[in-house]
Design an enzyme around this catalytic site. Structure first.
Site, PDB file in Angstrom:
ATOM      1  CD  GLN A  33      14.077 106.570 102.728  1.00 53.59           C
ATOM      2  OE1 GLN A  33      14.723 106.887 101.728  1.00 53.59           O
ATOM      3  NE2 GLN A  33      13.470 105.407 102.834  1.00 53.59           N
TER       4      GLN A  33
ATOM      5  NE  ARG B 242      12.500 106.182 106.996  1.00 51.95           N
ATOM      6  CZ  ARG B 242      13.315 106.674 107.923  1.00 51.95           C
ATOM      7  NH1 ARG B 242      12.942 107.642 108.748  1.00 51.95           N
ATOM      8  NH2 ARG B 242      14.532 106.206 108.058  1.00 51.95           N
TER       9      ARG B 242
ATOM     10  CG  ASN C 163      21.331 101.167 106.894  1.00 53.44           C
ATOM     11  OD1 ASN C 163      20.332 101.215 107.625  1.00 53.44           O
ATOM     12  ND2 ASN C 163      21.937 102.260 106.467  1.00 53.44           N
TER      13      ASN C 163
ATOM     14  NE  ARG D 201       9.574  98.792 104.864  1.00 47.86           N
ATOM     15  CZ  ARG D 201      10.468  99.798 104.912  1.00 47.86           C
ATOM     16  NH1 ARG D 201      10.386 100.695 105.867  1.00 47.86           N
ATOM     17  NH2 ARG D 201      11.410  99.898 104.006  1.00 47.86           N
TER      18      ARG D 201
ATOM     19  CG  ASP E 282      16.713  98.591 108.104  1.00 45.99           C
ATOM     20  OD1 ASP E 282      17.508  99.420 107.637  1.00 45.99           O
ATOM     21  OD2 ASP E 282      15.530  98.863 108.393  1.00 45.99           O
TER      22      ASP E 282
HETATM   23  O1  MRU Z   1      13.106 102.111 104.342  1.00 44.36           O
HETATM   24  P1  MRU Z   1      13.423 102.829 105.631  1.00 44.36           P
HETATM   25  O2  MRU Z   1      13.312 104.304 105.519  1.00 44.36           O
HETATM   26  O3  MRU Z   1      12.647 102.249 106.793  1.00 44.36           O
HETATM   27  O4  MRU Z   1      14.950 102.482 105.886  1.00 44.36           O
HETATM   28  C1  MRU Z   1      15.566 102.985 107.036  1.00 44.36           C
HETATM   29  C2  MRU Z   1      16.994 102.657 107.156  1.00 44.36           C
HETATM   30  O5  MRU Z   1      17.569 101.988 106.314  1.00 44.36           O
HETATM   31  C3  MRU Z   1      17.679 103.099 108.408  1.00 44.36           C
HETATM   32  O6  MRU Z   1      19.006 103.408 108.161  1.00 44.36           O
HETATM   33  C4  MRU Z   1      17.631 101.964 109.443  1.00 44.36           C
HETATM   34  O7  MRU Z   1      16.322 101.497 109.598  1.00 44.36           O
HETATM   35  C5  MRU Z   1      18.167 102.371 110.753  1.00 44.36           C
HETATM   36  S1  MRU Z   1      17.112 103.487 111.600  1.00 44.36           S
HETATM   37  C6  MRU Z   1      17.819 103.880 113.094  1.00 44.36           C
END
Ligand code: MRU
Length: 364
Positions: free
Chosen positions: A214, A47, A265, A102, A255
Site C-alpha cells: 500500500q 481499504r 495499524n 474484515r 485501524d
Molecule cells: O489493509 P488496509 O490497506 O486497509 O490497511 C490500512 C491501514 O493500515 C491504514 O494505515 C489505516 O487503515 C488508517 S487509514 C487512514
C-alpha cells in the site's frame, strides 16, 4: 490528489477506485449491490479504516434499498407495524453480513452500527406513521452524512497535525493513511496536504508495506499526484534511513485505538515505532474519533485479521517466492503500545499521554 476519488455516491451507486489495480490502472467501479461492496472491502478494492466505514454505510443502504418484503403482512402498504418490523430485521441482517467483511478496522462496525441505530430510531420516532420508503431515504441520507463528516474530520486532523511538524521536515509513513484511505484528505498525510496549501513543503519516505504494498502503490501515487516529493523504501530500510538523520517525524494512521491508546495499524507499524523510539524520532498516530474503540481497555483485545498465504507466497500475484513446503503467517495488522506514541492527532485536537485519561476526556 483531487483527481483520485476514493469513493463517491453517483447515479444511485457507490463509485470506488479499484485500489487493487493501482498504480498501473486508474479504474472506477460502480457498486450497485451489497454483495459487491462486501467483496470490494474484503479484497481491498476499497481499504483504509475511514474509507471502509464510508463504503460500509453505502453498502448497507444498497442492501436494503430494494427490500420488498413489506407488502401485505398487515395491510400491504409498507407502513404497517409488521412491515416495519420485517424491514428493521432485514437492516440488522444485512448489517451483520457486511460486518463480517474484515475484522480489525473498527470504522466498519462504527458505520454499520450508526446506520442500523439510525433506522431503528427513525422508525421508533415516527411511530404509526413510519414508512419503509422514508426509512430507506433516511438511510441514504445518513450514509451521505458519514461521507461528508469524514471529509471534514480529515481536514481537521490535518490542521491539528500541522502543529507537530515544521516546514521542510521529512516524514516517514507506513502503509497508506492518505486520501485513498478516506473520503478525501487522509489522516497521517492530512497535515502534509494542509501544510502544502499554506505554502509549506515536506518530503516523505513511504515504507513499501509488504505484502500488499500500500505504501509503494498507493501512498507514493497520491503524494506524487499532489506534487509532494516521496521516496519509497523497502520496509527493512527504515532503520537505516532513520539513523542517517533524514527523518524528523513518523506519522501513521490507525485501524483501531483502544481506551489506553494502544493502536492497531498495518503490520510493520509496531516496528516503525520501535525504530523511531531508538532514534529519538517522534512517532505520531493520526485518526478520527470513529477509529477509537473505548469498549476495549487495551490493544490485547483488538482482533487482528489474518489473510491468505498467497499474499506472501506469490509476489504481486505473479511470481512464487515461497516453496510450497514452507508455511506462511500473514497477520495484516499489529498493535503499537501507547507508550511508543508521542501524540494522537484527532479531528478534535491532539491527545498526549497519559492516554487513558486524556482519550476519555477528548472523546467525552
Ligand atoms: O489493509 P488496509 O490497506 O486497509 O490497511 C490500512 C491501514 O493500515 C491504514 O494505515 C489505516 O487503515 C488508517 S487509514 C487512514
Amino acid at each position: 490528489m483531487a483527481r483520485l476519488k476514493t469513493i463517491e455516491w453517483q447515479n444511485n451507486c457507490a463509485r470506488i477506485i479499484d485500489q487493487t489495480l493501482l498504480p498501473e490502472k486508474i479504474h472506477y467501479l460502480d457498486i450497485t449491490a451489497i454483495g459487491q461492496m462486501y467483496e470490494a472491502i474484503k479484497v481491498l478494492r476499497v481499504r483504509g479504516a475511514p474509507a471502509i466505514g464510508v463504503a460500509a454505510a453505502f453498502g448497507l443502504y444498497l442492501g436494503v434499498r430494494d427490500f420488498d418484503g413489506g407488502n401485505g403482512s398487515d395491510g400491504g402498504n409498507g407502513s404497517g407495524n409488521d412491515d416495519i418490523h420485517t424491514f428493521l430485521n432485514h437492516v440488522d441482517d444485512r448489517a451483520a453480513y457486511l460486518a463480517a467483511a474484515r475484522p480489525t478496522a473498527v470504522n466498519l462496525f462504527w458505520a454499520i452500527d450508526r446506520m442500523r441505530k439510525y433506522a431503528h430510531h427513525a422508525a421508533a420516532s415516527s411511530g404509526s406513521n413510519a414508512d419503509i420508503n422514508n426509512l430507506k431515504k433516511n438511510l441514504l441520507e445518513e450514509a451521505l452524512r458519514i461521507f461528508e463528516e469524514d471529509k471534514r474530520m480529515c481536514r481537521a486532523i490535518g490542521e491539528h497535525g500541522l502543529e507537530l511538524i515544521k516546514d521542510k521536515n521529512c516524514i516517514l509513513t507506513h502503509c497508506n493513511a492518505g486520501g485513498l484511505a478516506t473520503s478525501e484528505f487522509g489522516t497521517a498525510l492530512a497535515p502534509i496536504y494542509v501544510g502544502q496549501e499554506q505554502g509549506l513543503s515536506f518530503r516523505v519516505f513511504a515504507d513499501e508495506t509488504r505484502p500488499l504494498l500500500q505504501g509503494a502503490r498507493i501512498t507514493a501515487l497520491e503524494l506524487s499526484e499532489a506534487g509532494i516529493p516521496v521516496t519509497v523504501i523497502c520496509d527493512n530500510m527504515a532503520a537505516s534511513v532513520m539513523s542517517s538523520g533524514q527523518v524528523q517525524a513518523c506519522i501513521v494512521g490507525a485501524d483501531r485505538i483502544a481506551a489506553n491508546g494502544d493502536t492497531a495499524n498495518k503490520i510493520g507499524t509496531f516496528g516503525v515505532a520501535i525504530m523511531a523510539a531508538y532514534h529519538n524520532i517522534p512517532f505520531y498516530v493520526a485518526a478520527p474519533s470513529s477509529t477509537f474503540d473505548l469498549s476495549i481497555p487495551s490493544g490485547a483485545r483488538i482482533p487482528i485479521e489474518e489473510r491468505g498465504r498467497e499474499e506472501v507466497a506469490v509476489f504481486c500475484g505473479a511470481k512464487k517466492t515461497v516453496p510450497d513446503a514452507a508455511a506462511v503467517f500473514n497477520p495484516s495488522f499489529d498493535v503499537t503500545p501507547s507508550k511508543l506514541i508521542a501524540a494522537i492527532v484527532t479531528e478534535r485536537g491532539l491527545i498526549y499521554p497519559p492516554y487513558a485519561e486524556n482519550i476519555a476526556k477528548m472523546l467525552a
